[in-house]
Design an enzyme around this catalytic site. Structure first.
Site, PDB file in Angstrom:
ATOM      1  N   ASP A 287       3.796  39.726  -2.700  1.00  0.00           N
ATOM      2  CA  ASP A 287       2.566  39.197  -3.261  1.00  0.00           C
ATOM      3  C   ASP A 287       1.894  40.357  -4.001  1.00  0.00           C
ATOM      4  O   ASP A 287       2.385  41.487  -4.026  1.00  0.00           O
ATOM      5  CB  ASP A 287       1.679  38.606  -2.157  1.00  0.00           C
ATOM      6  CG  ASP A 287       0.655  37.640  -2.734  1.00  0.00           C
ATOM      7  OD1 ASP A 287       0.118  36.812  -1.990  1.00  0.00           O
ATOM      8  OD2 ASP A 287       0.407  37.707  -3.968  1.00  0.00           O
TER       9      ASP A 287
HETATM   10  C1  GLC Z   1      -2.183  36.005  -5.370  1.00  0.00           C
HETATM   11  C2  GLC Z   1      -1.781  35.035  -4.304  1.00  0.00           C
HETATM   12  C3  GLC Z   1      -0.439  34.408  -4.530  1.00  0.00           C
HETATM   13  C4  GLC Z   1      -0.217  34.272  -6.022  1.00  0.00           C
HETATM   14  C5  GLC Z   1      -0.082  35.669  -6.598  1.00  0.00           C
HETATM   15  C6  GLC Z   1       0.110  35.666  -8.111  1.00  0.00           C
HETATM   16  O1  GLC Z   1      -2.871  37.088  -4.818  1.00  0.00           O
HETATM   17  O2  GLC Z   1      -1.840  35.450  -2.952  1.00  0.00           O
HETATM   18  O3  GLC Z   1      -0.418  33.156  -3.848  1.00  0.00           O
HETATM   19  O4  GLC Z   1       0.960  33.529  -6.275  1.00  0.00           O
HETATM   20  O5  GLC Z   1      -1.196  36.478  -6.259  1.00  0.00           O
HETATM   21  O6  GLC Z   1      -1.031  35.178  -8.741  1.00  0.00           O
END
Ligand code: GLC
Length: 751
Positions: A287
């Site tokens: 993430d």
């Molecule tokens: C965010 C979220 C995740 C998302 C990623 C890209 O912080 O936790 O669910 O897909 O970043 O935006």
């Protein structure tokens, strides 16, 4: 003539063969993917390999003109997120394919959570349809639109189970039950990926957040999550297993930790369980900047140690921290990492790109004409309306005030969300998708478009909903006056789109602002109130429910939400949604869920009167509205529960039949639910667990036999040694219309 043609054809064949033969193997589409991956890997420098593991964001907070061309040209970018649109992505793809040594195409990635440009109900709402075909179809349409706009991979489905509506991300999942959430996870993966990832109409899915992120303490996003291996296995893993078994192309690690070690550096989670036990051998991405988070959390002493932990835990792609790019080469040079780890990670990224067909036609996803024709197409919008109305849940309908009857001539539509558009899209739909608020049909507009010409509709905002502070008290008198002059009030309340979703944690689940004051003022007019909730997460709606004759949970219903609401209120569609998450009486009840475990002091029956039981002194322990609950405009009777056997062995299948009859006057759909309770077991088990569901449509007086098949696995659980076993003994069989509305009971003994 014939001879010449043959010669020409032969020459063409030879030419194409020689062209193919001149092409390196990795660009030869006649060769198997494994061979092509091996070939391109053998040609890549270490720097080029590391570049493939670097996922850059196009939207760079620091620099709005963030154009990645230079970085791409240097071979430092493998994938990009938050870059949308054929024009823009084609430009960047050309740089990668035509201006780098090996021309390895980029993968473009986005949060396509519940629709791309046509926005469907937010996932928790959508799950309340219990219609897996609808759920798969909305993902398929989202994929069609996203792929038409140059997106290859979506960071969905999110499958985190949560018992805490204070946590804003509860809106992204499929509710509190791991069994049902597993079916939804698989349906979403199949919808996004289809049967051919290289079709150019599908996107690769990325199931997230592995694992247990929904256990964030106190419902605060990014907070620590602390849970046992048993909870991990019984609650959080099942939907991931289902997504992996459905062929999901990638997994994303969670911000949170398991057993004190952040997911991104957790070998037990990522290697022992994800890779080995669940058999996931595809691309694993982090993430946002979670590799760097290892330093912030204090697990890694510095960036290099964080990188070492992540790559050694099997993490393939670094989302936006830039630390793989910065440190991997040095760590190889220092002999701290074996090149095999890098090659394995690069291999998984390349396989994803080959499966998407990007090496065969890097520009297949970039067609402006298709983009124009696909996004927001009429059939997509029509389905968005169907999806919206089929997931809405009728929570109350006193005196059958709904559907609105013809005698209603003057309707006051009141409330801060009645005339709002963006708030029907959710945090993801409104902020991070291509959904445009001005394309959304508000509840007010939906009603105006749908009522008969003789019906007069007037609107008053009632109060301001602009954050959590009390605003717009001065608006109430006008709303009260309008209500007094009308036959009925449709009151539209809930939350603003930004109040839930990522980072959207709230300390209490009262209706934000002074919406309850508005409810009370309108109720004092004595006029009948039909309330419509627009929200991503469950709220404390005791007061609203007490003061309303009817309550419709509309969720964040998406682009066509207002028409979906009107279809139900006006009787064009008989509501069929059922809750997949418990609605607490108030914040104090959190966490609350239907599959609770038996205690030595259960507050049931006579015991409820005792002080010395598992209860509150001030409120009941049951939710305001339970898992599986939802009303219809018709009624259903359950009868004739038949079990194929009273005693079964591990090898047997138990067939459970039940008759369901529509005893009302209109067509309706019912979600028939099967719950099973293990009466005695070596580890404490829930009183009941959902083990079957069937959504059926019935005409008036029509009866259908609903059958469930129960196998050993449905009776199994993790014993004290974490072995998946079914223990001999008796099981309660319960069939009903909700987890609290069990209509028929039986039992079976496993020998
Ligand atoms: C965010 C979220 C995740 C998302 C990623 C890209 O912080 O936790 O669910 O897909 O970043 O935006």
């Amino acid at each position: 003539m014939k001879k010449t043609t043959t010669i020409v054809l032969l020459l063409l064949a030879v030419a194409s063969l020689s062209a193919q033969s001149k092409k390196p193997v990795y660009l030869d589409s006649t060769k198997p993917i494994e061979l092509r991956v091996k070939n391109v890997l053998s040609l890549m420098t270490l720097k080029e390999k590391v570049g493939q593991l670097n996922l850059e964001t196009f939207v760079n907070e620091n620099d709005t003109k963030n154009d990645l061309s230079d970085k791409i040209k240097k071979g430092d970018v493998g994938s990009i997120l938050k870059s949308n649109g054929v024009k823009n992505n084609l430009r960047l793809q050309k740089v990668a394919v035509e201006q780098t040594r090996l021309g390895i195409p980029l993968m473009f990635e986005e949060d396509v959570i519940h629709g791309y440009r046509t926005i469907f109900p937010s996932p928790l709402g959508e799950s309340a349809s219990w219609n897996l075909d609808n759920i798969e179809k909305s993902a398929s349409i989202a994929a069609k639109e996203a792929s038409a706009s140059g997106i290859h991979l979506t960071y969905a489905p999110m499958v985190d189970i949560s018992y805490d509506p204070r946590w804003g991300r509860i809106l992204e999942g499929a509710g509190e039950d791991p069994y049902y959430a597993s079916f939804v996870a698989a349906a979403r993966v199949k919808g996004f990926q289809g049967t051919n990832l290289a079709s150019g109409q599908n996107v690769m899915a990325c199931v997230k957040h592995f694992a247990g992120y929904g256990a964030a303490l106190a419902g605060r996003d990014y907070n620590i999550a602390d849970f046992s291996e048993r909870t991990l296995r019984e609650i959080y893993l099942p939907p991931f297993r289902a997504a992996i078994n459905a062929g999901v192309g990638s997994v994303m690690t969670a911000y949170s930790a398991y057993d004190g070690v952040p997911a991104t550096a957790n070998k037990k989670l990522l290697i022992d369980i994800l890779r080995r036990e669940l058999g996931f051998d595809k691309m694993l991405i982090t993430d946002w900047a979670t590799i760097n988070n290892l330093v912030k959390i204090g697990i890694a002493s510095d960036e290099k140690e964080a990188v070492l932990m992540a790559i050694n835990s099997g993490v393939d792609v670094d989302m936006t921290s830039g630390l793989y790019l910065k440190h991997l080469e040095a760590l190889i040079a220092e002999g701290k990492i074996n090149i095999k780890s890098i090659d394995k990670a690069v291999e998984r990224v390349l396989i994803a790109k080959f499966k998407l067909g990007l090496f065969d036609d890097p520009y297949k996803f970039f067609n402006e004409q298709r983009e124009k024709e696909t996004l927001l197409s009429p059939d997509h919008l029509e389905f968005a309306r169907k999806s919206a109305r089929e997931c809405m849940v009728l929570l109350k309908n006193d005196n059958k005030i709904l559907p609105l009857n013809k005698s209603i001539k003057k309707i006051a539509v009141i409330g801060p969300l009645a005339n709002r558009q963006k708030d029907l899209l959710s945090w993801w739909g409104g902020n991070y998708s291509q959904g445009k608020p001005d394309e959304v049909i508000s509840v007010l507009e939906g009603l105006k478009k749908s009522v008969n010409s003789y019906v007069e509709i007037n609107y008053a905002e009632g109060v301001k909903l602009d954050g959590f502070d009390p605003k717009g008290l001065e608006l109430i008198p006008e709303a009260v006056k309008l209500a007094s002059e009308s036959d009925l009030v449709i009151l539209v309340v809930g939350e603003e789109y930004w109040m839930s979703g990522e980072g959207g944690s709230i300390s209490n689940i009262n209706l934000p602002g002074i919406q309850d004051e508005l409810v009370n003022a309108i109720a004092n007019t004595g006029k009948p109130i039909v309330s419509v909730l627009v929200n991503g997460r469950p709220f404390d709606i005791q007061n609203l429910t007490n003061k309303s004759m009817a309550v419709l949970e509309a969720w964040q219903p998406g682009t066509m939400g207002g028409l979906g609401v009107a279809d139900i209120l006006l009787g064009k569609y008989n509501p069929s949604g059922k809750l997949t998450v418990s609605f607490p009486i108030n914040t104090g009840q959190i966490p609350i869920y239907y599959n609770y475990k038996r205690t030595s002091h259960d507050a049931t029956g006579e015991a409820l009167k005792n002080r010395w039981v598992n209860k509150y002194l001030d409120i009941p322990t049951t939710p305001l509205f339970p898992f599986g609950y939802g009303l219809s405009y018709t009624t259903f009777v359950y009868s004739n529960l038949i079990l194929s056997k009273q005693i079964i062995t591990e090898k047997d299948e138990l067939v459970i039949d039940v008759d369901v009859t529509n005893t009302g006057k209109i067509f309706g759909e019912e979600v028939v639910q099967l719950y099973i309770g293990d009466i005695v077991s070596s580890v404490s088990r829930p009183l009941k667990e959902l083990k079957g569901f069937r959504k059926i449509g019935l005409d008036p007086n029509e009866k259908k036999v609903v059958s469930f098949i129960v196998k050993k696995d449905d009776l199994s659980f993790y014993n004290q040694n974490m072995k998946w076993v079914a223990e001999p003994g008796k099981f309660n069989i319960m069939v009903g219309a909700s987890s609290e509305d069990i209509r028929l009971n039986g039992s079976v003994e496993l020998k």
